[in-house]
Design an enzyme around this catalytic site. Structure first.
Site, mmCIF file in Angstrom:
data_model
loop_
_atom_site.group_PDB
_atom_site.id
_atom_site.type_symbol
_atom_site.label_atom_id
_atom_site.label_comp_id
_atom_site.label_asym_id
_atom_site.label_seq_id
_atom_site.Cartn_x
_atom_site.Cartn_y
_atom_site.Cartn_z
ATOM 1 N N ASN A 109 -36.029 -5.434 -10.155
ATOM 2 C CA ASN A 109 -34.900 -4.586 -10.552
ATOM 3 C C ASN A 109 -34.746 -3.374 -9.633
ATOM 4 O O ASN A 109 -33.639 -3.046 -9.203
ATOM 5 C CB ASN A 109 -35.059 -4.119 -11.999
ATOM 6 C CG ASN A 109 -35.052 -5.301 -12.958
ATOM 7 O OD1 ASN A 109 -34.788 -6.435 -12.536
ATOM 8 N ND2 ASN A 109 -35.341 -5.055 -14.213
ATOM 9 N N THR A 153 14.026 8.217 2.971
ATOM 10 C CA THR A 153 13.579 8.294 1.580
ATOM 11 C C THR A 153 14.420 7.252 0.861
ATOM 12 O O THR A 153 15.576 7.014 1.258
ATOM 13 C CB THR A 153 13.803 9.689 0.948
ATOM 14 O OG1 THR A 153 15.200 9.941 0.899
ATOM 15 C CG2 THR A 153 13.125 10.800 1.740
ATOM 16 N N HIS A 154 13.860 6.597 -0.131
ATOM 17 C CA HIS A 154 14.528 5.475 -0.831
ATOM 18 C C HIS A 154 14.932 4.374 0.153
ATOM 19 O O HIS A 154 15.884 3.636 -0.100
ATOM 20 C CB HIS A 154 15.772 5.943 -1.600
ATOM 21 C CG HIS A 154 15.574 7.176 -2.412
ATOM 22 N ND1 HIS A 154 15.199 7.154 -3.733
ATOM 23 C CD2 HIS A 154 15.662 8.482 -2.072
ATOM 24 C CE1 HIS A 154 15.089 8.388 -4.187
ATOM 25 N NE2 HIS A 154 15.350 9.216 -3.191
ATOM 26 N N SER A 275 7.075 -20.676 13.773
ATOM 27 C CA SER A 275 7.399 -21.551 12.655
ATOM 28 C C SER A 275 7.352 -22.988 13.152
ATOM 29 O O SER A 275 7.730 -23.272 14.287
ATOM 30 C CB SER A 275 8.790 -21.208 12.129
ATOM 31 O OG SER A 275 9.341 -22.322 11.473
ATOM 32 N N ASN A 283 6.844 -14.742 13.636
ATOM 33 C CA ASN A 283 6.536 -14.156 12.324
ATOM 34 C C ASN A 283 5.421 -13.110 12.395
ATOM 35 O O ASN A 283 4.467 -13.286 13.146
ATOM 36 C CB ASN A 283 6.112 -15.262 11.350
ATOM 37 C CG ASN A 283 7.230 -16.249 11.083
ATOM 38 O OD1 ASN A 283 8.405 -15.875 11.096
ATOM 39 N ND2 ASN A 283 6.882 -17.500 10.864
ATOM 40 N N GLU A 288 1.404 -9.473 7.444
ATOM 41 C CA GLU A 288 1.573 -10.062 6.103
ATOM 42 C C GLU A 288 0.222 -10.399 5.474
ATOM 43 O O GLU A 288 0.015 -10.228 4.276
ATOM 44 C CB GLU A 288 2.422 -11.331 6.185
ATOM 45 C CG GLU A 288 3.887 -11.032 6.436
ATOM 46 C CD GLU A 288 4.682 -12.292 6.740
ATOM 47 O OE1 GLU A 288 5.704 -12.508 6.113
ATOM 48 O OE2 GLU A 288 4.261 -13.069 7.617
ATOM 49 N N LYS A 323 -22.717 -8.250 -5.825
ATOM 50 C CA LYS A 323 -22.843 -8.491 -4.383
ATOM 51 C C LYS A 323 -21.667 -9.232 -3.780
ATOM 52 O O LYS A 323 -21.101 -8.805 -2.773
ATOM 53 C CB LYS A 323 -24.147 -9.220 -4.090
ATOM 54 C CG LYS A 323 -25.314 -8.281 -4.180
ATOM 55 C CD LYS A 323 -26.624 -8.993 -4.313
ATOM 56 C CE LYS A 323 -27.529 -8.213 -5.227
ATOM 57 N NZ LYS A 323 -27.141 -8.260 -6.648
#
Ligand code: ARG
Length: 438
Positions: A109, A153-154, A275, A283, A288, A323
């Site tokens: 332990n 922003t937004h 692709s 891509n 991603e 672990k």
């Protein structure tokens, strides 16, 4: 092969043996396990619990195991319960009966607790180094691209910034990520060795000696806590989760910016894929994947929090689950940092497109309002006047700076020739970001 069995009448089922075994993953702790054992026996000798001769032969045996594992001569595999059993049983094979004294005044332990703390501490430094490498790449990318771009922003074009200032926001986030990890290391920097199973030992041992030998600040204060606490793993996983959240946001920006809709950056071929059906496509898979892998790091944090939440003191086997969660997150973090470094080191910024986006976005509208305020108009009124000008420009497909002074004067007589200099994008940048950054 086991380190126990005396009190059992029947042998363990194969099913249970496989279910229980952790060697398949805790083999990564072989070095820390051997280092921990070495510190432990040195202490046993110093305290007169083992003789110098016994300790010399145990140390030699342990060193030879370490050497053989590192050279590939000894494979960490086989029918063992865990890395601790693996090392001890191999030691018995090598040096005979005296090896059985290694486990005096120790339990698995406190052994696993010390191994894992050493490992987490060491790997935390590895993560910090990778963060620093990525920060250097970010800084270089910014230096190479001190060009005008829209800030949002937004996700609507808002004000002018530079690419450098934009990307350096991630530098700041990474600095905090680094500090969080270093802070976690400082908090966890206590040795649990000597807590034994849960209640210490009747031998007169020296926990300060082993703590120092292993590079810990001090031994833990409480034995039950020392063997059953895993909050340092949770803290590291929280820090990793925040770091991944930052990398994921950056990935999202790169994915957007590399789309034809933005066309602000080009991700190098080295970090893109094609692709199988659409020949024209390139891509942003690397970005991603980083964004996607964020899920598994959050998952590790949630899994271990859930494992730990209901278990009474002290050690319970549930904790063996710590672990794989940590290893998986660590591997993910290190590869994501490396890949992001590769993407950014080879990234091209399309400065014509970032500039055109600024021009089309009326990004000097706020500054145009500030101009009228400087001439004595109240900000709310200036806001309204510029809003009307923007509407007018949209109909004419022009920017504010493209309008003639006469046209501007139709909206307010406060406009004069100096407006063009005031709302020039470079000048607004100099007045805003550059000046106030100092
Ligand atoms: N493999 C175990 C773990 O990772 C080692 C500790 C075993 N202790 C015990 N009492 N069975 O937690």
């Amino acid at each position: 092969m086991k380190l126990w069995g005396g009190r059992f009448k029947k042998s363990e089922s194969k099913l249970m043996e496989d279910f229980n075994s952790s060697l398949g993953f805790d083999r990564r702790l072989y070095k820390e396990d051997i280092e921990g054992s070495m510190a432990h026996v040195k202490m046993l000798s110093k305290c007169g619990i083992l003789t110098q001769e016994e300790v010399r032969s145990i140390l030699e045996g342990l060193k030879s195991i370490l050497k053989d594992i590192e050279s590939g001569k000894l494979k960490v595999e086989g029918d063992y319960e865990d890395i601790h059993s693996f090392v001890e049983i191999n030691l018995i094979d090598r040096i005979g009966q005296v090896a059985k004294k290694l486990h005096t005044a120790r339990s698995r332990n406190d052994q696993v607790a010390v191994d894992f703390r050493l490992y987490v501490k060491k790997e935390a430094q590895e993560v910090v180094q990778s963060i620093e490498i990525l920060q250097t790449a970010i800084k270089d990318l910014g230096e190479r691209n001190n060009v005008i771009m829209p800030g949002y922003t937004h996700l609507q074009r808002a004000q002018v910034v530079t690419f450098k200032h934009y990307i350096m926001a991630y530098y700041s986030m990474l600095s905090r990520d680094k500090n969080r990890i270093l802070n976690a290391v400082e908090i966890m920097d206590e040795s649990p060795l000597g807590c034994c199973a849960l209640a210490g030992t009747t031998y007169d041992i020296d926990r300060y000696f082993t703590a120092k030998e292993l590079g810990f600040r001090k031994p833990v204060d409480n034995f039950l806590d020392g063997v059953s606490d895993r909050d340092y793993v949770l803290e590291m996983l929280s820090d990793f989760s925040i770091l991944m959240m930052h990398l994921s946001r950056l990935s999202e920006e790169l994915i957007l910016w590399s789309s034809k809709e933005f066309d602000f950056v080009q991700i190098d071929d080295e970090f893109s894929t094609g692709s199988s059906i659409m020949p024209q496509k390139k891509n942003p898979d690397a970005a991603e994947l980083i964004r996607g892998k964020t899920g598994r790091v959050y998952g590790s944090l949630m899994a271990l929090l859930t494992t730990m939440k209901g278990i009474p003191l002290a050690y319970n086997k549930d904790m063996q689950e710590d672990k794989e969660q940590f290893f998986n997150s660590l591997d993910t973090i290190l590869s994501c940092l490396k890949i992001m470094n590769g993407i950014l080191s080879t990234l091209k910024v399309n400065k014509d497109n970032t500039f055109n986006a600024v021009k089309k976005g009326f990004l000097n509208a706020t500054e145009a309002a500030d101009y009228l305020v400087n001439k004595g108009m109240a900000f709310r009124d200036a806001h309204k006047v510029i809003g009307e000008i923007v509407l007018y420009c949209e109909n004419k497909n022009k920017s504010i700076e493209d309008l003639q002074l006469e046209e501007l004067k139709n909206f307010s007589t406060l406009f004069s020739e100096d407006v063009y200099e005031f709302i020039d994008y470079r000048n607004t940048l100099n007045r805003g970001i550059k000046k106030n950054l100092k």
